[in-house]
Design an enzyme around this catalytic site. Sequence first.
Site, PDB file in Angstrom:
ATOM      1  N   ARG A  80      51.895  53.954  31.771  1.00  0.00           N
ATOM      2  CA  ARG A  80      52.145  53.856  30.328  1.00  0.00           C
ATOM      3  C   ARG A  80      52.397  55.223  29.704  1.00  0.00           C
ATOM      4  O   ARG A  80      53.183  55.374  28.784  1.00  0.00           O
ATOM      5  CB  ARG A  80      50.993  53.122  29.645  1.00  0.00           C
ATOM      6  CG  ARG A  80      51.077  51.619  29.942  1.00  0.00           C
ATOM      7  CD  ARG A  80      49.939  50.847  29.365  1.00  0.00           C
ATOM      8  NE  ARG A  80      49.893  50.972  27.924  1.00  0.00           N
ATOM      9  CZ  ARG A  80      48.779  50.756  27.242  1.00  0.00           C
ATOM     10  NH1 ARG A  80      47.657  50.460  27.874  1.00  0.00           N
ATOM     11  NH2 ARG A  80      48.782  50.851  25.937  1.00  0.00           N
ATOM     12  N   ASN A 112      48.174  51.918  18.104  1.00  0.00           N
ATOM     13  CA  ASN A 112      48.992  52.350  19.237  1.00  0.00           C
ATOM     14  C   ASN A 112      48.460  53.652  19.826  1.00  0.00           C
ATOM     15  O   ASN A 112      47.941  54.498  19.107  1.00  0.00           O
ATOM     16  CB  ASN A 112      50.453  52.535  18.795  1.00  0.00           C
ATOM     17  CG  ASN A 112      51.066  51.221  18.346  1.00  0.00           C
ATOM     18  OD1 ASN A 112      50.571  50.152  18.700  1.00  0.00           O
ATOM     19  ND2 ASN A 112      52.105  51.296  17.528  1.00  0.00           N
ATOM     20  N   ASP A 114      50.516  55.361  21.995  1.00  0.00           N
ATOM     21  CA  ASP A 114      51.727  55.875  22.651  1.00  0.00           C
ATOM     22  C   ASP A 114      52.220  57.213  22.107  1.00  0.00           C
ATOM     23  O   ASP A 114      53.154  57.796  22.643  1.00  0.00           O
ATOM     24  CB  ASP A 114      52.855  54.817  22.547  1.00  0.00           C
ATOM     25  CG  ASP A 114      53.179  54.449  21.094  1.00  0.00           C
ATOM     26  OD1 ASP A 114      53.517  53.275  20.852  1.00  0.00           O
ATOM     27  OD2 ASP A 114      53.065  55.308  20.200  1.00  0.00           O
ATOM     28  N   HIS A 131      42.559  53.519  18.226  1.00  0.00           N
ATOM     29  CA  HIS A 131      42.248  53.241  19.638  1.00  0.00           C
ATOM     30  C   HIS A 131      42.522  54.444  20.536  1.00  0.00           C
ATOM     31  O   HIS A 131      42.700  54.285  21.734  1.00  0.00           O
ATOM     32  CB  HIS A 131      43.073  52.033  20.123  1.00  0.00           C
ATOM     33  CG  HIS A 131      42.736  50.778  19.376  1.00  0.00           C
ATOM     34  ND1 HIS A 131      43.581  49.698  19.320  1.00  0.00           N
ATOM     35  CD2 HIS A 131      41.637  50.437  18.650  1.00  0.00           C
ATOM     36  CE1 HIS A 131      43.013  48.743  18.571  1.00  0.00           C
ATOM     37  NE2 HIS A 131      41.841  49.174  18.149  1.00  0.00           N
ATOM     38  N   CYS A 261      37.648  66.640  36.511  1.00  0.00           N
ATOM     39  CA  CYS A 261      37.243  67.565  35.448  1.00  0.00           C
ATOM     40  C   CYS A 261      37.209  68.994  36.006  1.00  0.00           C
ATOM     41  O   CYS A 261      36.561  69.240  37.022  1.00  0.00           O
ATOM     42  CB  CYS A 261      35.862  67.159  34.950  1.00  0.00           C
ATOM     43  SG  CYS A 261      35.188  68.302  33.740  1.00  0.00           S
TER      44      CYS A 261
HETATM   45  C1  BV8 Z   1      34.474  47.130  19.366  1.00  0.00           C
HETATM   46  C2  BV8 Z   1      43.443  50.617  23.788  1.00  0.00           C
HETATM   47  C3  BV8 Z   1      32.131  46.930  19.325  1.00  0.00           C
HETATM   48  C4  BV8 Z   1      43.767  50.783  25.201  1.00  0.00           C
HETATM   49  C5  BV8 Z   1      42.889  48.450  22.853  1.00  0.00           C
HETATM   50  C6  BV8 Z   1      34.517  41.551  16.051  1.00  0.00           C
HETATM   51  C7  BV8 Z   1      34.007  42.794  15.696  1.00  0.00           C
HETATM   52  C8  BV8 Z   1      33.966  43.832  16.636  1.00  0.00           C
HETATM   53  C9  BV8 Z   1      34.481  43.624  17.937  1.00  0.00           C
HETATM   54  C10 BV8 Z   1      34.981  42.382  18.276  1.00  0.00           C
HETATM   55  C11 BV8 Z   1      35.000  41.359  17.353  1.00  0.00           C
HETATM   56  N1  BV8 Z   1      35.542  40.277  17.977  1.00  0.00           N
HETATM   57  C12 BV8 Z   1      35.876  40.588  19.233  1.00  0.00           C
HETATM   58  C13 BV8 Z   1      35.520  41.856  19.454  1.00  0.00           C
HETATM   59  C14 BV8 Z   1      35.729  42.571  20.723  1.00  0.00           C
HETATM   60  C15 BV8 Z   1      37.100  43.205  20.813  1.00  0.00           C
HETATM   61  C16 BV8 Z   1      38.209  42.344  20.277  1.00  0.00           C
HETATM   62  O1  BV8 Z   1      38.645  42.509  19.148  1.00  0.00           O
HETATM   63  N2  BV8 Z   1      38.706  41.471  21.136  1.00  0.00           N
HETATM   64  C17 BV8 Z   1      39.826  40.629  20.729  1.00  0.00           C
HETATM   65  C18 BV8 Z   1      40.791  40.506  21.916  1.00  0.00           C
HETATM   66  C19 BV8 Z   1      39.274  39.311  20.290  1.00  0.00           C
HETATM   67  N3  BV8 Z   1      37.084  44.458  20.103  1.00  0.00           N
HETATM   68  C20 BV8 Z   1      36.665  45.534  20.763  1.00  0.00           C
HETATM   69  O2  BV8 Z   1      36.192  45.503  21.887  1.00  0.00           O
HETATM   70  C21 BV8 Z   1      36.750  46.852  20.040  1.00  0.00           C
HETATM   71  N4  BV8 Z   1      35.475  47.477  20.145  1.00  0.00           N
HETATM   72  O3  BV8 Z   1      34.597  46.635  18.302  1.00  0.00           O
HETATM   73  O4  BV8 Z   1      33.292  47.409  19.968  1.00  0.00           O
HETATM   74  C22 BV8 Z   1      31.137  47.989  19.541  1.00  0.00           C
HETATM   75  C23 BV8 Z   1      30.541  48.573  18.427  1.00  0.00           C
HETATM   76  C24 BV8 Z   1      29.582  49.540  18.631  1.00  0.00           C
HETATM   77  C25 BV8 Z   1      29.249  49.944  19.926  1.00  0.00           C
HETATM   78  C26 BV8 Z   1      29.877  49.368  21.027  1.00  0.00           C
HETATM   79  C27 BV8 Z   1      30.832  48.392  20.840  1.00  0.00           C
HETATM   80  C28 BV8 Z   1      37.742  47.788  20.718  1.00  0.00           C
HETATM   81  C29 BV8 Z   1      39.118  47.295  20.532  1.00  0.00           C
HETATM   82  C30 BV8 Z   1      40.111  48.303  21.095  1.00  0.00           C
HETATM   83  C31 BV8 Z   1      40.584  47.808  22.432  1.00  0.00           C
HETATM   84  N5  BV8 Z   1      41.618  48.696  22.933  1.00  0.00           N
HETATM   85  N6  BV8 Z   1      43.772  49.283  23.387  1.00  0.00           N
HETATM   86  C32 BV8 Z   1      45.176  50.396  25.521  1.00  0.00           C
HETATM   87  O5  BV8 Z   1      46.024  50.316  24.614  1.00  0.00           O
HETATM   88  O6  BV8 Z   1      45.397  50.180  26.709  1.00  0.00           O
HETATM   89  S1  BV8 Z   1      43.436  47.105  22.014  1.00  0.00           S
HETATM   90  C33 BV8 Z   1      45.064  46.726  22.369  1.00  0.00           C
HETATM   91  O7  BV8 Z   1      45.392  45.655  21.489  1.00  0.00           O
HETATM   92  C34 BV8 Z   1      46.065  47.817  22.027  1.00  0.00           C
HETATM   93  O8  BV8 Z   1      45.494  48.999  21.509  1.00  0.00           O
HETATM   94  C35 BV8 Z   1      46.899  47.193  20.922  1.00  0.00           C
HETATM   95  O9  BV8 Z   1      47.316  48.103  20.031  1.00  0.00           O
HETATM   96  C36 BV8 Z   1      45.884  46.290  20.338  1.00  0.00           C
HETATM   97  C37 BV8 Z   1      46.342  45.273  19.382  1.00  0.00           C
HETATM   98  O10 BV8 Z   1      47.458  44.655  19.898  1.00  0.00           O
HETATM   99  P1  BV8 Z   1      48.783  44.741  18.980  1.00  0.00           P
HETATM  100  O11 BV8 Z   1      49.048  46.170  18.676  1.00  0.00           O
HETATM  101  O12 BV8 Z   1      48.630  43.805  17.846  1.00  0.00           O
HETATM  102  O13 BV8 Z   1      49.879  44.286  20.000  1.00  0.00           O
HETATM  103  P2  BV8 Z   1      50.215  42.781  20.391  1.00  0.00           P
HETATM  104  O14 BV8 Z   1      51.080  42.831  21.599  1.00  0.00           O
HETATM  105  O15 BV8 Z   1      48.953  41.977  20.406  1.00  0.00           O
HETATM  106  O16 BV8 Z   1      51.081  42.238  19.159  1.00  0.00           O
HETATM  107  C38 BV8 Z   1      52.376  42.769  18.940  1.00  0.00           C
HETATM  108  C39 BV8 Z   1      52.866  42.109  17.668  1.00  0.00           C
HETATM  109  O17 BV8 Z   1      54.107  42.691  17.322  1.00  0.00           O
HETATM  110  C40 BV8 Z   1      53.118  40.623  17.841  1.00  0.00           C
HETATM  111  O18 BV8 Z   1      52.671  39.959  16.679  1.00  0.00           O
HETATM  112  C41 BV8 Z   1      54.645  40.534  17.967  1.00  0.00           C
HETATM  113  O19 BV8 Z   1      55.140  39.334  17.378  1.00  0.00           O
HETATM  114  C42 BV8 Z   1      55.085  41.686  17.117  1.00  0.00           C
HETATM  115  N7  BV8 Z   1      56.359  42.292  17.531  1.00  0.00           N
HETATM  116  C43 BV8 Z   1      56.881  42.383  18.786  1.00  0.00           C
HETATM  117  N8  BV8 Z   1      58.042  43.066  18.731  1.00  0.00           N
HETATM  118  C44 BV8 Z   1      58.231  43.440  17.435  1.00  0.00           C
HETATM  119  C45 BV8 Z   1      57.160  42.946  16.659  1.00  0.00           C
HETATM  120  N9  BV8 Z   1      57.054  43.159  15.340  1.00  0.00           N
HETATM  121  C46 BV8 Z   1      58.043  43.860  14.742  1.00  0.00           C
HETATM  122  N10 BV8 Z   1      59.113  44.358  15.410  1.00  0.00           N
HETATM  123  C47 BV8 Z   1      59.237  44.167  16.748  1.00  0.00           C
HETATM  124  N11 BV8 Z   1      60.306  44.664  17.410  1.00  0.00           N
HETATM  125 ZN    ZN Z   2      33.220  67.187  33.364  1.00  0.00          ZN
END
Ligand code: BV8
Ligand code: ZN
Length: 358
Positions: A80, A112, A114, A131, A261
């Site tokens: 990536r 993002n 990226d 993130h 590291c």
């Molecule tokens: C946390 C980084 C707690 C790495 C990513 C409620 C509260 C708190 C947490 C949770 C909760 N419910 C659930 C959770 C847990 C979890 C969560 O949300 N899970 C989801 C799946 C239900 N959340 C977490 O774990 C978060 N941590 O809250 O921890 C905590 C607190 C204290 C102490 C300890 C723990 C951490 C979340 C971060 C995860 N990391 N990525 C990497 O990127 O590899 S998330 C990942 O999804 C990416 O970062 C990405 O950015 C993100 C969101 O996805 P989108 O950006 O929306 O992308 P997606 O493909 O889904 O959608 C694209 C959209 O674009 C679509 O709608 C499409 O139609 C549209 N599209 C496509 N092409 C176009 C377009 N639109 C316009 N133009 C185009 N051309």
């Molecule tokens: Zn180290």
Amino acid sequence: AVKQATRSVVAPADLESFREHLKKCRRVVALVGAGLSAASGLPTFRGAGGLWRTHEATDLATPEAFESNPDLVWQFYSFRRHMALKAAPNKAHFALAELARKNKDFITLSQNVDGLSQRAEHPSEQLHLLHGSLFNIKCTSFYCNYTRNDDFTDPIVPALAIPKKSSFAKIDSGKKQEKKKEGMEGEKRDAEKETKETLADEDEVASQKDEAEDTLGKKGVTTKDQTKEEGKQEDESDDEIDISDISNHIPNLSADELPQCPECKGLLRPGVVWFGESLPTATLEYVDKWIESGPIDLILVIGTSSQVYPAAGYVDEAREKGARVAVINMEPYSPVTLSESDWFFQGDASLVIPEILE
Ligand code: BV8
Ligand code: ZN
């Protein structure tokens, strides 16, 4: 391949009322996701062509996955990084940067990793990475807090050079699959081309390795001694890395071939927020303070499926501070509920954003 941008579909009436409102706005926030970078050729995570469609995101973007398969997770992130470095910011990235320059009370919250908003010169104090970033690296040793930002080495260590034959590359050159359908007569032509390509691959992998070595040399980042590395790379087995099923993965990189590291020899990891990890405290605090500090006039929800929390939660928080919502998404439906005083612009962000912000 850069996704063909579709014509943006913006109902003129909406555009009129949106532009009217935007002119009067002071405090504006954008929540952006992978769809913002889709037109730059970076695959989104969910939905058509999503990178993660072949398996659950949790396979690769969690501390547990890194714990049990650091080499696979590093290959995923190294790929990536490679794709993001090859991509260029699109007109939407530049339009948001321009809005930030014009309006100091505008901030972008980006999911993002990226680096494209940064490369579009979005003023950094108005860009908040929820993130983390593919280009920030940190040490996993408990007592060591070595981090380095803006590390654009590609590949980050020679062993992570991407041989074209890996399934990662397949995502990169999906067109190969179509060619396969051309049938027999194309086979021969392809075979010749394939040989040439394989040779080119070898040079490409070698040149990536040289590049990595001399950048690493400069950075003084230590990796395993290169000679053994060379041997390893030379007899790299031809079969593809099948990331669709993590258990299939043949662990072909040992820990000492992964980024180490320079301070404690511990394993380095990408500076992104994985599922189950909390977002950077400083960022969370800044955003909470910004939201609390007064009424919000507009939130732009751009290219995100709004499924990941707490990022997605900012839409409702902005609404509670009086914000009207404008969703920009490729799908014909909005991922967040909208009221009649909100807007939904369907289309490619790289076309719609410049159009509605101009
Ligand atoms: C946390 C980084 C707690 C790495 C990513 C409620 C509260 C708190 C947490 C949770 C909760 N419910 C659930 C959770 C847990 C979890 C969560 O949300 N899970 C989801 C799946 C239900 N959340 C977490 O774990 C978060 N941590 O809250 O921890 C905590 C607190 C204290 C102490 C300890 C723990 C951490 C979340 C971060 C995860 N990391 N990525 C990497 O990127 O590899 S998330 C990942 O999804 C990416 O970062 C990405 O950015 C993100 C969101 O996805 P989108 O950006 O929306 O992308 P997606 O493909 O889904 O959608 C694209 C959209 O674009 C679509 O709608 C499409 O139609 C549209 N599209 C496509 N092409 C176009 C377009 N639109 C316009 N133009 C185009 N051309
Ligand atoms: Zn180290």
